[in-house]
Design a protein around this motif. Structure first.
Motif, mmCIF file in Angstrom:
data_model
loop_
_atom_site.group_PDB
_atom_site.id
_atom_site.type_symbol
_atom_site.label_atom_id
_atom_site.label_comp_id
_atom_site.label_asym_id
_atom_site.label_seq_id
_atom_site.Cartn_x
_atom_site.Cartn_y
_atom_site.Cartn_z
ATOM 1 N N TRP A 255 -2.552 4.968 -0.748
ATOM 2 C CA TRP A 255 -3.505 3.858 -0.817
ATOM 3 C C TRP A 255 -4.068 3.706 -2.231
ATOM 4 O O TRP A 255 -4.149 2.592 -2.765
ATOM 5 N N LEU A 256 -4.435 4.813 -2.867
ATOM 6 C CA LEU A 256 -4.978 4.755 -4.225
ATOM 7 C C LEU A 256 -3.961 4.196 -5.221
ATOM 8 O O LEU A 256 -4.306 3.421 -6.113
ATOM 9 N N VAL A 257 -2.703 4.595 -5.054
ATOM 10 C CA VAL A 257 -1.656 4.205 -6.005
ATOM 11 C C VAL A 257 -1.116 2.810 -5.722
ATOM 12 O O VAL A 257 -0.946 1.993 -6.644
ATOM 13 N N SER A 258 -0.857 2.509 -4.449
ATOM 14 C CA SER A 258 -0.200 1.241 -4.097
ATOM 15 C C SER A 258 -1.178 0.113 -3.838
ATOM 16 O O SER A 258 -0.821 -1.067 -3.947
ATOM 17 N N GLY A 259 -2.407 0.452 -3.440
ATOM 18 C CA GLY A 259 -3.374 -0.573 -3.063
ATOM 19 C C GLY A 259 -3.079 -1.214 -1.726
ATOM 20 O O GLY A 259 -3.595 -2.296 -1.426
ATOM 21 N N ARG A 260 -2.275 -0.555 -0.881
ATOM 22 C CA ARG A 260 -1.874 -1.126 0.406
ATOM 23 C C ARG A 260 -2.518 -0.379 1.578
ATOM 24 O O ARG A 260 -2.829 0.804 1.480
ATOM 25 N N THR A 261 -2.667 -1.094 2.689
ATOM 26 C CA THR A 261 -3.105 -0.486 3.937
ATOM 27 C C THR A 261 -1.931 0.227 4.598
ATOM 28 O O THR A 261 -0.766 0.059 4.187
ATOM 29 N N VAL A 262 -2.218 0.967 5.675
ATOM 30 C CA VAL A 262 -1.130 1.604 6.421
ATOM 31 C C VAL A 262 -0.253 0.559 7.105
ATOM 32 O O VAL A 262 0.901 0.840 7.447
ATOM 33 N N VAL B 140 8.734 9.886 -6.886
ATOM 34 C CA VAL B 140 9.276 9.282 -5.663
ATOM 35 C C VAL B 140 8.817 7.835 -5.559
ATOM 36 O O VAL B 140 7.773 7.456 -6.089
ATOM 37 N N PRO B 141 9.598 6.969 -4.909
ATOM 38 C CA PRO B 141 9.133 5.595 -4.674
ATOM 39 C C PRO B 141 7.780 5.604 -3.979
ATOM 40 O O PRO B 141 7.471 6.501 -3.185
ATOM 41 N N GLU B 142 6.964 4.590 -4.265
ATOM 42 C CA GLU B 142 5.606 4.540 -3.713
ATOM 43 C C GLU B 142 5.570 4.772 -2.213
ATOM 44 O O GLU B 142 4.724 5.515 -1.708
ATOM 45 N N GLU B 143 6.464 4.122 -1.492
ATOM 46 C CA GLU B 143 6.434 4.229 -0.034
ATOM 47 C C GLU B 143 6.681 5.654 0.443
ATOM 48 O O GLU B 143 6.284 6.019 1.553
ATOM 49 N N GLU B 144 7.333 6.462 -0.378
ATOM 50 C CA GLU B 144 7.638 7.835 0.027
ATOM 51 C C GLU B 144 6.502 8.803 -0.257
ATOM 52 O O GLU B 144 6.550 9.966 0.173
ATOM 53 N N ILE B 145 5.470 8.354 -0.960
ATOM 54 C CA ILE B 145 4.306 9.225 -1.182
ATOM 55 C C ILE B 145 3.724 9.653 0.157
ATOM 56 O O ILE B 145 3.312 10.801 0.344
ATOM 57 N N LYS B 146 3.712 8.730 1.123
ATOM 58 C CA LYS B 146 3.139 9.021 2.442
ATOM 59 C C LYS B 146 3.873 10.146 3.153
ATOM 60 O O LYS B 146 3.316 10.774 4.065
ATOM 61 N N ASP B 147 5.121 10.418 2.776
ATOM 62 C CA ASP B 147 5.947 11.394 3.472
ATOM 63 C C ASP B 147 5.900 12.785 2.847
ATOM 64 O O ASP B 147 6.558 13.711 3.335
ATOM 65 N N LEU B 148 5.160 12.934 1.774
ATOM 66 C CA LEU B 148 5.111 14.225 1.104
ATOM 67 C C LEU B 148 4.441 15.279 1.978
ATOM 68 O O LEU B 148 3.580 14.981 2.814
ATOM 69 N N GLN B 149 4.865 16.514 1.788
ATOM 70 C CA GLN B 149 4.253 17.674 2.417
ATOM 71 C C GLN B 149 4.278 18.802 1.397
ATOM 72 O O GLN B 149 4.837 18.668 0.313
ATOM 73 N N SER B 150 3.679 19.901 1.778
ATOM 74 C CA SER B 150 3.781 21.094 0.953
ATOM 75 C C SER B 150 4.841 22.011 1.536
ATOM 76 O O SER B 150 4.927 22.173 2.756
ATOM 77 N N ALA B 151 5.644 22.600 0.669
ATOM 78 C CA ALA B 151 6.591 23.625 1.101
ATOM 79 C C ALA B 151 5.988 25.022 0.936
ATOM 80 O O ALA B 151 6.413 25.973 1.596
#
Length: 605
Positions: free
Chosen positions: A449-456, A512-523
């Motif tokens: 949200w901070l980077v893209s300025g988009r809602t879910v 990563v592409p903006e849309e993929e930020i939401k899919d990040l996790q920690s390993a």
């Protein structure tokens, strides 16, 4: 002396100079040095442990500066989370499955973290659909700050009938015969939603300990290492803090928690804070668990409810007098405070009070701040900065942006909240989620949200003038947030002397592409040099498994934030078996003392 560990062959975002490093040495729970792999590996001694990062990106541990983690942990294993679920069909399948396994008298409860706009169907469930999948088991579904849906069984459990009056600020929706339909509506405040939720059964003490550990582990999975707990309705001090304090005593905390004390008694708030400032010491505890001051509610008359489906409410004309008394007390005791503040019109009045107190007792140096501040003006940002205050922002607009645009227009939404102006004007700004009852606890949704300025739901709220670069967004979530617990000297960056709190990410946040930020996790997540979560290439470093949750618990089957891979496997395993024969004594019922629980008048924070 703890074992020295060198993490090498990575892309380490230090939040310091230089910004990226290849390697990092950790010892005694702190960062010892950063630099190139070749240089740090030369410092290896007998007994030094090496961890090859394999080119992965490492970030400072994420610090959610506004979350309700203490309350959330007590209930985590009771809740069916729809956070991130892609379709209403998936959500309803989960609900149906959970109904079959939930033993009486327990409820199935979906408590926040989702928006109708995340679903492919772009709608929320109907009462008819909920009743169809749950004819006998009570179901409570909360949607943001605006409504809760109860099936017929839940209405029977809470005792709402045609004779039940509407509470102040809330509505029990009724049919033509006056019979409750199951829809509870905040008009505008959410006390009806939360007083109803409080009537449900809770976990026993031992299961609350396990539930809180599971919630912390889920946050660790997402790279969160610190949280500032904002208190909340039905979160009483000290009773509801016994679980988190016991975990701290046992050395079982995997998350650093700084907590604020939230008043619980309307018109008696000053008595609460007088008692707490006399009996408790500011910052008591340590960097794992410590008292952080007052708020986010200081006086109930100053609560500006943020249901964007409703017009902005006018605050009570008594707020100035009541708020001044509490703020003056806190300033005298030198206790930091935070205040829930959505609308500029409210902030204007709050600042009038703060400036009056400041003329007698300077607030500068207190680390006081506003929470949320979606529509704050430039003038009031300036007034906040002049008083030494900060502004703590959350991604609530990612979940409610569509409603805000419908109510106030797309132009107004472009600077809601005006984060860029806050930074330009020199405000302290931290980032968080306000989880768990409204927005999701997933920090990558907030970073997206901070980077893209988009809602879910994909709506573009902000242009480039109010969007953050990835480096800026990460800084808000780390160094920025550390100011709000007065810990900027020990956390927020991976520089020598700072706490060794960090996350090794599954993909590169910076590319990563903006849309993929939401899919990040920690390993791999590390707190104070100790591994608290590990998977994938780092599984051999994983801490011991946690005690298991009750076998009917939603989290035992679905986890927390939606993971499509685990959900496919889980669906194959679930079948249609029912677990109603489980002993109900594992979840004793705790009913409110009055019909609405308005002796507490708690709402959605």
């Amino acid at each position: 002396m703890s074992q020295k560990t060198i993490y090498h062959n990575g892309k380490i975002a230090t939040n310091s100079t230089p910004y990226f490093a290849e390697a990092m040495a950790v010892e005694d729970g702190k960062v010892l040095a950063t630099g190139t792999s070749s240089n740090l590996l030369q410092t290896r001694e007998a007994g030094t442990k090496l961890v090859d990062l394999g080119g992965h990106t490492v970030i400072p541990g994420l610090n959610d500066s506004h979350m309700h983690v203490i309350r959330g942990g007590l209930h985590y294993n009771l809740e069916l989370r729809w956070d991130g679920v892609p379709s209403l069909a998936d959500a309803m399948r989960m609900l149906k499955e959970q109904v079959l396994r939930t033993p009486a008298p327990q409820w199935v409860r979906v408590v926040g973290g989702w928006s109708e706009f995340q679903f492919a169907e772009r709608r929320m469930p109907t009462l008819e659909e909920i009743n169809k999948v749950a004819p006998d088991t009570p179901v409570f579904v909360l949607h943001l700050y605006d409504r809760a849906m109860l099936n017929a069984a839940a209405l029977r459990a809470v005792g709402y009938t045609k004779d039940t009056p509407d509470p102040p600020g809330g509505e029990i929706q009724r049919d033509k015969r006056g019979t409750p339909t199951g829809m509870l509506i905040a008009t505008p405040n959410a006390s009806i939603l939360y007083s109803t939720l409080a009537k449900g059964p809770v976990l026993g003490y031992e299961d609350q300990l396990i539930s809180t550990r599971h919630f912390m582990r889920e946050l660790n999975r997402l790279g969160i290492t610190s949280v500032i707990d904002a208190g909340g309705g039905f979160q009483n001090y000290p009773d509801d803090y016994k679980v988190i304090q016991e975990l701290h005593k046992r050395g079982q905390m995997t998350l650093r928690v700084a907590y604020n004390l939230y008043t619980q008694h309307p018109k008696h708030e000053i008595e609460d804070f007088s008692k707490w400032t006399s009996s408790a010491s500011l910052y008591q505890g340590d960097h794992t668990l410590r008292l952080n001051g007052a708020g986010e509610n200081l006086v109930f008359s100053a609560a500006d409810f943020e249901d964007f489906l409703q017009p902005r409410p006018d605050l009570d004309n008594t707020l100035e007098t009541q708020l001044e008394g509490v703020v003056r007390l806190l300033a005298e005791k030198r206790w930091p405070f935070r205040l829930h503040a959505t609308y500029n019109e409210s902030i204007e009045r709050f600042l009038n009070v703060f400036e009056k107190v400041n003329r007698d007792i300077p607030l500068n140096g207190l680390h006081w701040f506003f929470d949320h501040a979606e529509t704050i003006s430039d003038a009031n940002i300036g007034r906040t900065v002049a008083l030494g205050g900060g502004i703590d922002v959350q991604h609530r607009m990612a979940f409610q942006g569509e409603y805000f645009v419908n109510q106030y227009g797309a132009e107004a939404a472009k600077r809601t909240p005006p984060i860029r102006r806050m930074l330009q004007m020199g405000a302290h700004v931290g980032a968080g989620t306000d989880a768990t009852r409204v927005a999701s606890f997933n920090p990558y949704v907030s970073l997206y949200w901070l980077v893209s300025g988009r809602t879910v739901g994909g709506m573009q709220l902000y242009g480039g003038e109010n969007r953050m670069s990835r480096e800026e967004a990460l800084r808000l979530y780390t160094k920025g947030s550390s100011w709000f617990s007065a810990e900027e000297d020990v956390k927020g960056s991976l520089a020598p002397g700072q706490l060794a709190d960090f996350a090794v990410l599954t993909s590169d946040f910076f590319s990563v592409p903006e849309e993929e930020i939401k899919d990040l996790q920690s390993a791999l997540t590390v707190v104070g040099g100790e591994v608290v979560y590990a998977s994938e290439d780092y599984s051999q470093l994983a801490p011991p498994a946690l005690p298991t949750a009750l076998d009917w618990a939603p989290t035992a089957h679905y986890g927390g934030y939606y993971n499509p891979v685990s959900h496919v496997g889980a669906a194959m395993h679930y079948g249609c078996s029912s677990h109603h024969a489980l002993a109900a004594s594992r979840g004793p019922e705790r009913l409110g003392e009055s019909l609405w629980g308005l002796g507490c008048d708690c709402f959605a924070f």
